[in-house]
Write a protein that holds these residues in place. Structure first.
Motif, PDB file in Angstrom:
ATOM      1  N   GLN A  19       0.830  -1.205   0.000  1.00  0.00           N
ATOM      2  CA  GLN A  19       0.000   0.000   0.000  1.00  0.00           C
ATOM      3  C   GLN A  19       0.865   1.255   0.000  1.00  0.00           C
ATOM      4  N   GLN A  20       0.386   2.274  -0.689  1.00  0.00           N
ATOM      5  CA  GLN A  20       1.100   3.548  -0.784  1.00  0.00           C
ATOM      6  C   GLN A  20       1.298   4.179   0.592  1.00  0.00           C
ATOM      7  N   GLU A  21       0.305   4.033   1.474  1.00  0.00           N
ATOM      8  CA  GLU A  21       0.393   4.614   2.821  1.00  0.00           C
ATOM      9  C   GLU A  21       1.561   4.016   3.603  1.00  0.00           C
ATOM     10  N   ASN A  22       1.791   2.724   3.441  1.00  0.00           N
ATOM     11  CA  ASN A  22       2.921   2.079   4.121  1.00  0.00           C
ATOM     12  C   ASN A  22       4.251   2.589   3.568  1.00  0.00           C
ATOM     13  N   LEU A  23       4.305   2.823   2.262  1.00  0.00           N
ATOM     14  CA  LEU A  23       5.520   3.376   1.660  1.00  0.00           C
ATOM     15  C   LEU A  23       5.791   4.775   2.209  1.00  0.00           C
ATOM     16  N   LYS A  24       4.753   5.606   2.318  1.00  0.00           N
ATOM     17  CA  LYS A  24       4.917   6.964   2.858  1.00  0.00           C
ATOM     18  C   LYS A  24       5.497   6.917   4.273  1.00  0.00           C
TER      19      LYS A  24
END
Length: 143
Positions: A19-24
């Motif tokens: 997920q993009q949120e985890n990358l952020k």
């Protein structure tokens, strides 16, 4: 959501996330940004979850118990690391004397015995120590 597909990759270290949120959240580890601060001691963290776990250190609450020795821990990740001490696996070896450790942090602390480095200095008298715990004990003498 629970697939093994991880399309979001970090451009710095190539670690991948689903997920993009985890990358952020992960990117904060590279910027050293720590937007979550403890209101009690001002220690800062890059992730809200790490702050939440830290807050338990102030309450002395230790809800995670080792099933082998019954030692308690404030955070589950610390318990997981502790469990390695009960195994015979010692993956981290000193290149100087070949002594082996179950945790990277223990090897890092051991390496100071070879370098004679003392990175923890007293702000009051400038005496230096190889371990943070030694400095904490020393500071009690100044009170």
């Amino acid at each position: 959501m629970h697939t093994k597909v991880k399309p979001c990759a970090c451009e710095i270290c190539n670690k991948a996330f689903s997920q993009q949120e985890n990358l952020k959240r992960h990117l904060l580890t590279h910027t050293k940004e720590k937007p979550y601060a403890c209101e009690i001691c001002n220690k800062a963290f890059s992730q809200q979850g790490h702050l939440n776990g830290h807050l338990l250190t102030h309450t002395k609450e230790k809800p995670y118990k080792c099933e082998i020795c019954n030692k308690g821990f404030s955070q589950q990740r610390i318990l997981k690391t502790h469990l390695l001490t009960h195994t015979k696996k010692k993956r981290y070896a000193c290149e100087i004397c070949t002594k082996a450790f179950s945790q990277q942090g223990h090897l890092n602390r051991h390496l100071l015995t070879h370098t004679k480095e003392k990175p923890y200095a007293c702000d009051i008298c400038n005496k230096a120590f190889s371990r943070r715990s030694y400095l904490r004990k020393h500071l009690l003498g100044h009170t």
